[in-house]
Design a protein around this motif. Structure first.
Motif, PDB file in Angstrom:
ATOM      1  N   SER A  81       2.863  15.269 -14.933  1.00  0.00           N
ATOM      2  CA  SER A  81       1.999  15.836 -13.895  1.00  0.00           C
ATOM      3  C   SER A  81       0.718  15.028 -13.830  1.00  0.00           C
ATOM      4  N   GLY A  82      -0.035  15.244 -12.768  1.00  0.00           N
ATOM      5  CA  GLY A  82      -1.297  14.545 -12.598  1.00  0.00           C
ATOM      6  C   GLY A  82      -1.735  14.549 -11.148  1.00  0.00           C
ATOM      7  N   ALA A  83      -2.742  13.736 -10.849  1.00  0.00           N
ATOM      8  CA  ALA A  83      -3.357  13.713  -9.527  1.00  0.00           C
ATOM      9  C   ALA A  83      -2.511  12.919  -8.537  1.00  0.00           C
ATOM     10  N   ASN A  84      -2.728  13.230  -7.257  1.00  0.00           N
ATOM     11  CA  ASN A  84      -2.102  12.499  -6.158  1.00  0.00           C
ATOM     12  C   ASN A  84      -3.160  11.671  -5.456  1.00  0.00           C
ATOM     13  N   GLY A  85      -2.750  10.534  -4.913  1.00  0.00           N
ATOM     14  CA  GLY A  85      -3.707   9.704  -4.209  1.00  0.00           C
ATOM     15  C   GLY A  85      -3.046   8.610  -3.422  1.00  0.00           C
ATOM     16  N   VAL A  86      -3.860   7.639  -2.999  1.00  0.00           N
ATOM     17  CA  VAL A  86      -3.387   6.484  -2.245  1.00  0.00           C
ATOM     18  C   VAL A  86      -3.929   5.222  -2.914  1.00  0.00           C
ATOM     19  N   ARG A  87      -3.261   4.084  -2.668  1.00  0.00           N
ATOM     20  CA  ARG A  87      -3.587   2.856  -3.395  1.00  0.00           C
ATOM     21  C   ARG A  87      -3.196   1.644  -2.561  1.00  0.00           C
ATOM     22  N   VAL A  88      -3.923   0.546  -2.776  1.00  0.00           N
ATOM     23  CA  VAL A  88      -3.537  -0.735  -2.203  1.00  0.00           C
ATOM     24  C   VAL A  88      -3.452  -1.768  -3.321  1.00  0.00           C
ATOM     25  N   PHE A  89      -2.608  -2.764  -3.107  1.00  0.00           N
ATOM     26  CA  PHE A  89      -2.545  -3.904  -4.019  1.00  0.00           C
ATOM     27  C   PHE A  89      -2.477  -5.176  -3.191  1.00  0.00           C
ATOM     28  N   ASN A  90      -3.555  -5.948  -3.245  1.00  0.00           N
ATOM     29  CA  ASN A  90      -3.644  -7.233  -2.549  1.00  0.00           C
ATOM     30  C   ASN A  90      -3.391  -7.090  -1.047  1.00  0.00           C
ATOM     31  N   THR A  91      -3.962  -6.052  -0.476  1.00  0.00           N
ATOM     32  CA  THR A  91      -3.819  -5.827   0.963  1.00  0.00           C
ATOM     33  C   THR A  91      -4.923  -4.894   1.433  1.00  0.00           C
ATOM     34  N   ALA A  92      -5.074  -4.795   2.736  1.00  0.00           N
ATOM     35  CA  ALA A  92      -5.903  -3.763   3.361  1.00  0.00           C
ATOM     36  C   ALA A  92      -4.970  -2.770   4.043  1.00  0.00           C
ATOM     37  N   ALA A  93      -5.384  -1.506   4.118  1.00  0.00           N
ATOM     38  CA  ALA A  93      -4.476  -0.498   4.657  1.00  0.00           C
ATOM     39  C   ALA A  93      -5.255   0.702   5.159  1.00  0.00           C
ATOM     40  N   SER A  94      -4.548   1.592   5.828  1.00  0.00           N
ATOM     41  CA  SER A  94      -5.118   2.880   6.223  1.00  0.00           C
ATOM     42  C   SER A  94      -4.075   3.966   6.011  1.00  0.00           C
ATOM     43  N   PHE A  95      -4.586   5.204   5.871  1.00  0.00           N
ATOM     44  CA  PHE A  95      -3.733   6.342   5.539  1.00  0.00           C
ATOM     45  C   PHE A  95      -4.088   7.524   6.432  1.00  0.00           C
ATOM     46  N   ASP A  96      -3.100   8.388   6.673  1.00  0.00           N
ATOM     47  CA  ASP A  96      -3.339   9.529   7.552  1.00  0.00           C
ATOM     48  C   ASP A  96      -2.313  10.621   7.227  1.00  0.00           C
ATOM     49  N   ASN A  97      -2.631  11.829   7.691  1.00  0.00           N
ATOM     50  CA  ASN A  97      -1.701  12.973   7.645  1.00  0.00           C
ATOM     51  C   ASN A  97      -1.111  13.193   6.257  1.00  0.00           C
ATOM     52  N   VAL A  98      -2.016  13.280   5.286  1.00  0.00           N
ATOM     53  CA  VAL A  98      -1.616  13.537   3.908  1.00  0.00           C
ATOM     54  C   VAL A  98      -1.248  15.017   3.760  1.00  0.00           C
ATOM     55  N   ALA A  99      -0.150  15.282   3.078  1.00  0.00           N
ATOM     56  CA  ALA A  99       0.274  16.662   2.806  1.00  0.00           C
ATOM     57  C   ALA A  99       1.021  16.679   1.494  1.00  0.00           C
ATOM     58  N   ILE A 100       0.615  17.587   0.602  1.00  0.00           N
ATOM     59  CA  ILE A 100       1.237  17.699  -0.722  1.00  0.00           C
ATOM     60  C   ILE A 100       1.574  19.160  -0.976  1.00  0.00           C
ATOM     61  N   GLY A 101       2.777  19.440  -1.393  1.00  0.00           N
ATOM     62  CA  GLY A 101       3.159  20.797  -1.689  1.00  0.00           C
ATOM     63  C   GLY A 101       4.146  20.854  -2.843  1.00  0.00           C
ATOM     64  N   THR A 102       4.211  21.997  -3.487  1.00  0.00           N
ATOM     65  CA  THR A 102       5.140  22.182  -4.586  1.00  0.00           C
ATOM     66  C   THR A 102       6.571  22.060  -4.105  1.00  0.00           C
ATOM     67  N   ALA A 103       7.371  21.298  -4.804  1.00  0.00           N
ATOM     68  CA  ALA A 103       8.775  21.115  -4.422  1.00  0.00           C
ATOM     69  C   ALA A 103       9.525  22.428  -4.542  1.00  0.00           C
ATOM     70  N   ALA A 120       0.857  -1.186   0.000  1.00  0.00           N
ATOM     71  CA  ALA A 120       0.000   0.000   0.000  1.00  0.00           C
ATOM     72  C   ALA A 120       0.889   1.230   0.000  1.00  0.00           C
ATOM     73  N   GLY A 121       0.386   2.326  -0.595  1.00  0.00           N
ATOM     74  CA  GLY A 121       1.207   3.529  -0.636  1.00  0.00           C
ATOM     75  C   GLY A 121       0.591   4.641  -1.438  1.00  0.00           C
ATOM     76  N   LEU A 122       1.458   5.403  -2.130  1.00  0.00           N
ATOM     77  CA  LEU A 122       1.082   6.677  -2.724  1.00  0.00           C
ATOM     78  C   LEU A 122       1.126   6.601  -4.246  1.00  0.00           C
ATOM     79  N   THR A 123       0.077   7.123  -4.879  1.00  0.00           N
ATOM     80  CA  THR A 123       0.072   7.297  -6.323  1.00  0.00           C
ATOM     81  C   THR A 123       0.288   8.772  -6.635  1.00  0.00           C
ATOM     82  N   PHE A 124       0.885   9.044  -7.790  1.00  0.00           N
ATOM     83  CA  PHE A 124       1.162  10.429  -8.136  1.00  0.00           C
ATOM     84  C   PHE A 124       1.318  10.586  -9.635  1.00  0.00           C
ATOM     85  N   ARG A 125       1.148  11.823 -10.090  1.00  0.00           N
ATOM     86  CA  ARG A 125       1.148  12.152 -11.516  1.00  0.00           C
ATOM     87  C   ARG A 125       0.185  11.233 -12.280  1.00  0.00           C
ATOM     88  N   VAL A 126      -0.992  11.042 -11.694  1.00  0.00           N
ATOM     89  CA  VAL A 126      -1.958  10.093 -12.224  1.00  0.00           C
ATOM     90  C   VAL A 126      -2.924  10.785 -13.187  1.00  0.00           C
TER      91      VAL A 126
END
Length: 500
Positions: free
Chosen positions: A477-499, A391-397
């Motif tokens: 470029s593209g959208a940011n998000g979260v994703r799982v693959f063949n697992t269950a998960a939870s996410f918290d404290n998301v923060a996205i900013g321009t580098a 489980a983790g982070l998707t980006f530039r989607v």
């Protein structure tokens, strides 16, 4: 009255705080003192299409009164939202409707709340009049409670004509430290100020005998708003087109509530990575502090309907000379409000519980924010609960749909065994790099992805040394998000900013 200045009201709060008396106040009168960098639980902060938010503090609560952002003929009511902490919001439906205003039929816009002598007043515009022969303009309703119901105070508009070329819409009411109330209003590129008499339902006159004083600053379009800080008067307004990406907020400062007002800067504008059409704002000062927030509406990047506007707020900072710093629309979500507003899911069963964003075991479920970052730093807490996957982070989607690799973009994940993976998807999976890290069963990991051009780095727990570092410029470029693959998960404290 709404707390908008650090003058007399703030001095009283400071005295209470320094004397240790705040603890003696009842919970109904003590105002929470949040210190946020933005809406930490996510923007939009309430559900639904709304615009033109005006905020007041009544009896220890923050109250937001917006326009119902619907098709023209359906704007026949006003809702309100209240909160003690700017995180959890209670909706109060139909605090004012056209059924309570004999002359108002539609286009009920831009409510302006204010309290005086135990009465709650709500100023509003209705009917969107185009000339002086039409019935409509700015009205005033009154109630015994902040949540209403509000009833017509006059049986007719308070301002029903064009004066100095100003369409009678988009009013804001400000009570100065000396008790004098002012109303700032106007559309069609003209801005007027009038005095309100102590009854709050009739207009006074200025020293020269006039009633309507034009104070139009450069590039003014609509949506004026007044507040006071350290003896200075700040006039804010919206410019650009309300359906266009150029809608924005500018401001001026003066030593007088009636100006003159000369534009200083544009302080809030669209961010092509976050949202467009940001404008028509209000401001709140947390009593006893110099903490300020700007409330405004904006349109999600993927929305093309002009009425699809949402409510947001961000922190507002001042320079040492009193000028306002340009405001950044930040992207955060700690899910403390118990919802996932602004997130769109593709497969899986998602929920918010215990202040975390959760998804059951799935072969590729993802949830995305409506962002379009190119170069960025993306942080989130990831807890992999069960399963053999990651489980983790998707980006530039882009082009997301339901399915394990049904999107174009990147993904960085971690497995229960500590395997870190980075890859690229476009209907199929291309692995770009792997690494290992130490884990404990069910442990939470702080993940960070930084992407600048083709350089992509993945950090886990240690934010100084990347676990994976690759060069891949397939997706810019593209959208940011979260994703799982063949697992269950939870996410918290998301923060996205321009580098930087």
């Amino acid at each position: 009255m709404p707390v908008r200045s650090t003058g007399f009201v703030a001095k009283c709060w400071a005295a209470l705080l320094s004397g240790g008396l705040l603890a003696m106040l009842s919970p109904s009168t003590a105002v929470a003192l949040p210190e946020y960098s933005t809406a930490e639980a996510g923007n939009p902060f309430v559900d639904g299409w709304y615009a033109d938010p005006d905020i007041a503090i009544y009896d220890g609560k923050y109250w937001v009164f917006p326009t119902a952002s619907k098709p023209y003929a359906e704007q026949t009511h006003l809702d309100a939202f209240s909160s003690t902490d700017l995180i959890h919001w209670t909706k109060h439906s139909n605090v004012l409707t056209t059924a309570d205003i004999t002359w108002a039929k539609y286009a009920v816009w831009a409510p302006a709340p204010v309290e005086r002598d135990g009465k709650y007043y709500l100023y509003f515009a209705a009917n969107d009049i185009q000339n002086n022969s039409q019935l409509g303009g700015i009205g005033v309703a009154v109630a015994d409670r902040p949540e209403g119901p509000y009833k017509d105070a006059l049986g007719k508009p308070l301002i029903s004509q064009f004066h100095n070329g100003a369409q009678p819409i988009d009013q804001d009411v400000f009570i100065d430290d000396d008790g004098q109330a002012y109303m700032y209003y106007g559309g069609w590129h003209h801005n007027n100020v009038v005095k309100l008499n102590p009854d709050m339902t009739s207009l006074g006159t200025f020293d020269d005998g006039s009633t309507y004083k034009e104070i139009t600053p450069e590039n003014y379009v609509e949506g004026s708003y007044m507040f006071k800080r350290n003896g200075k008067y700040y006039l804010m307004w919206s410019e650009g087109g309300w359906t266009g990406p150029d809608y924005s907020v500018s401001y001026a400062m003066s030593d007088s509530p009636t100006g003159p007002f000369q534009k200083i800067d544009k302080v809030l504008a669209q961010d092509p990575a976050v949202a467009k059409g940001s404008g028509h704002n209000s401001v709140v000062n947390v009593p006893g502090t110099d903490t300020w927030y700007i409330f405004y509406h904006r349109r999600p990047l993927s929305e093309t309907d002009g009425n699809h506007r949402q409510l947001a707020y961000d922190r507002m900072y001042f320079n040492p000379d009193g000028t306002i710093r340009r405001i950044a629309m930040q992207v955060k979500d700690n899910f403390a409000d118990g919802n996932a507003l602004g997130w769109k899911t593709y497969g899986g069963t998602w929920s918010v519980a215990g202040g975390r964003y959760r998804v059951g075991r799935d072969l590729g479920a993802k949830s995305l924010l409506d962002t379009n970052f190119a170069d960025f730093t993306y942080d989130a807490d990831v807890t992999v609960n069960s399963g053999a996957g990651d489980a983790g982070l998707t980006f530039r989607v882009t082009k997301p749909s339901v399915g394990p690799d049904s999107y174009s973009g990147y993904y960085a994940g971690i497995s229960p065994s500590g395997k870190v993976v980075l890859g690229r998807a476009n209907g199929s999976w291309t692995e770009l790099g792997t690494a290992r890290t130490s884990v404990a069963p069910g442990s939470t990991h702080r993940m960070r992805v930084t992407a600048v051009g083709s350089s992509i780095k993945v950090f886990v727990d240690d934010m100084k040394t990347p676990k994976i570092s690759v060069s891949d410029g397939t997706y810019a470029s593209g959208a940011n998000g979260v994703r799982v693959f063949n697992t269950a998960a939870s996410f918290d404290n998301v923060a996205i900013g321009t580098a930087r």
